[in-house]
Design a protein around this motif. Structure first.
Motif, PDB file in Angstrom:
ATOM      1  N   LYS A  96      -9.958  -6.067  -3.258  1.00  0.00           N
ATOM      2  CA  LYS A  96     -10.806  -5.074  -2.584  1.00  0.00           C
ATOM      3  C   LYS A  96     -10.384  -4.916  -1.126  1.00  0.00           C
ATOM      4  CE  LYS A  96     -15.645  -3.911  -1.760  1.00  0.00           C
ATOM      5  NZ  LYS A  96     -17.047  -4.276  -2.018  1.00  0.00           N
ATOM      6  N   ILE A 141      -4.121  -2.268  -8.095  1.00  0.00           N
ATOM      7  CA  ILE A 141      -3.940  -3.434  -7.230  1.00  0.00           C
ATOM      8  C   ILE A 141      -4.649  -4.626  -7.849  1.00  0.00           C
ATOM      9  CG2 ILE A 141      -4.462  -4.448  -4.961  1.00  0.00           C
ATOM     10  CD1 ILE A 141      -4.669  -1.536  -3.899  1.00  0.00           C
ATOM     11  N   VAL A 189      -4.417   0.747   1.702  1.00  0.00           N
ATOM     12  CA  VAL A 189      -4.389   2.071   1.065  1.00  0.00           C
ATOM     13  C   VAL A 189      -5.283   3.053   1.837  1.00  0.00           C
ATOM     14  CG1 VAL A 189      -4.899   3.403  -1.011  1.00  0.00           C
ATOM     15  CG2 VAL A 189      -3.815   1.169  -1.217  1.00  0.00           C
ATOM     16  N   GLU A 238     -12.121   3.186  -5.531  1.00  0.00           N
ATOM     17  CA  GLU A 238     -10.987   3.955  -6.044  1.00  0.00           C
ATOM     18  C   GLU A 238     -10.862   5.243  -5.240  1.00  0.00           C
ATOM     19  OE1 GLU A 238     -12.081   4.631 -10.114  1.00  0.00           O
ATOM     20  OE2 GLU A 238     -13.259   6.394  -9.622  1.00  0.00           O
ATOM     21  N   ASP A 269      -6.706   2.490  -7.768  1.00  0.00           N
ATOM     22  CA  ASP A 269      -7.881   1.623  -7.762  1.00  0.00           C
ATOM     23  C   ASP A 269      -7.450   0.167  -7.683  1.00  0.00           C
ATOM     24  OD1 ASP A 269      -7.058   0.848 -10.315  1.00  0.00           O
ATOM     25  OD2 ASP A 269      -8.939   1.350 -11.306  1.00  0.00           O
ATOM     26  N   PHE A 270      -8.418  -0.733  -7.732  1.00  0.00           N
ATOM     27  CA  PHE A 270      -8.125  -2.167  -7.786  1.00  0.00           C
ATOM     28  C   PHE A 270      -9.004  -2.781  -8.856  1.00  0.00           C
ATOM     29  CE2 PHE A 270     -11.637  -1.786  -4.817  1.00  0.00           C
ATOM     30  CZ  PHE A 270     -12.483  -2.818  -5.188  1.00  0.00           C
ATOM     31  N   GLY A 292       0.823  -1.213   0.000  1.00  0.00           N
ATOM     32  CA  GLY A 292       0.000   0.000   0.000  1.00  0.00           C
ATOM     33  C   GLY A 292       0.849   1.250   0.000  1.00  0.00           C
ATOM     34  N   PHE A 338      -7.090  -2.982  -0.907  1.00  0.00           N
ATOM     35  CA  PHE A 338      -7.335  -1.560  -1.120  1.00  0.00           C
ATOM     36  C   PHE A 338      -7.818  -0.893   0.172  1.00  0.00           C
ATOM     37  CE2 PHE A 338     -10.343   1.860  -2.377  1.00  0.00           C
ATOM     38  CZ  PHE A 338      -9.470   2.682  -3.061  1.00  0.00           C
TER      39      PHE A 338
END
Length: 201
Positions: A63, A54, A70, A96, A123-124, A37, A66
């Motif tokens: 998810k 990601i 993050v 995001e 984002d992922f 992250g 993230f």
């Protein structure tokens, strides 16, 4: 000291113009997800017009990464380390985070014109091989790449490697692949073989 030496190596990879990134194998509870992250948001939150992505062994895992590695740490940063970000998705974005002005409608919209913003994003995506196909990414974090069960990690890397190149084929982005390794419970053929092939290459 262990973290210091790790980040010395990461910095070497970042500064090497011929290197696209690194693959890491580690033990559990070593902080690999949080380092991933940090690898994303440390650069993206201070650089204009850059994107980070990601992927993980499954879309649901991406998810979670993230949210955990993050968004949660980002919210705890001092205000001067948090650039302007779009709060239309709330203070805890789920899909995001965009480092731009929050969308304002009507006459009030003119008041935010000209305000400084990075225009960057993190984002992922799903674990699918082509999820980031055609996108330009400056940082990519592949969590649990050696245990990817929803896609062939070797084929996914063949797509991602072009995401960190510019139109002239110069490396403009870096990738961090991090994973623990263990026997997988999956009926899918070639999962661990693809990871081994990527590591060997």
């Amino acid at each position: 000291i262990t973290d210091l030496e790790y980040f010395y190596f990461v910095q070497y990879v970042i500064e090497d113009p011929e290197c696209m990134g690194l693959l890491e194998i580690t033990k559990r509870r070593a902080g690999k997800t949080f380092r991933g992250g940090l690898f994303l948001y440390e650069y993206i939150t201070r650089t204009r017009m850059t994107n980070a992505g990601i992927q993980s062994k499954t879309g649901a895992d991406a998810k979670k990464v993230f949210a955990k590695a993050v968004i949660s740490p980002f919210k705890k940063l001092p205000r001067f380390f948090r650039p302007e970000y779009d709060m239309s998705l709330g203070i805890t974005p789920k899909s995001e985070i965009r480092f731009q002005q929050t969308n304002v409608k009507g006459k009030a919209a003119e008041s935010v014109l000209g305000k400084e913003e990075l225009g960057s994003m993190i984002d992922f995506q799903s674990a699918d091989e082509i999820a980031y196909d055609g996108q330009k990414l400056h940082r990519i974090f592949n969590d649990e790449w050696a245990k990817c069960t929803e896609a062939n990690i070797y084929d996914r890397h063949e797509v991602l490697r072009y995401c960190v190149l510019d139109e002239e084929g110069r490396i403009i982005g870096k990738m961090l692949y991090s994973s623990t390794v263990e026997k997988l419970d999956t009926e899918k053929d070639g999962v661990q073989e693809a990871a081994r092939k990527l590591w060997d290459d």
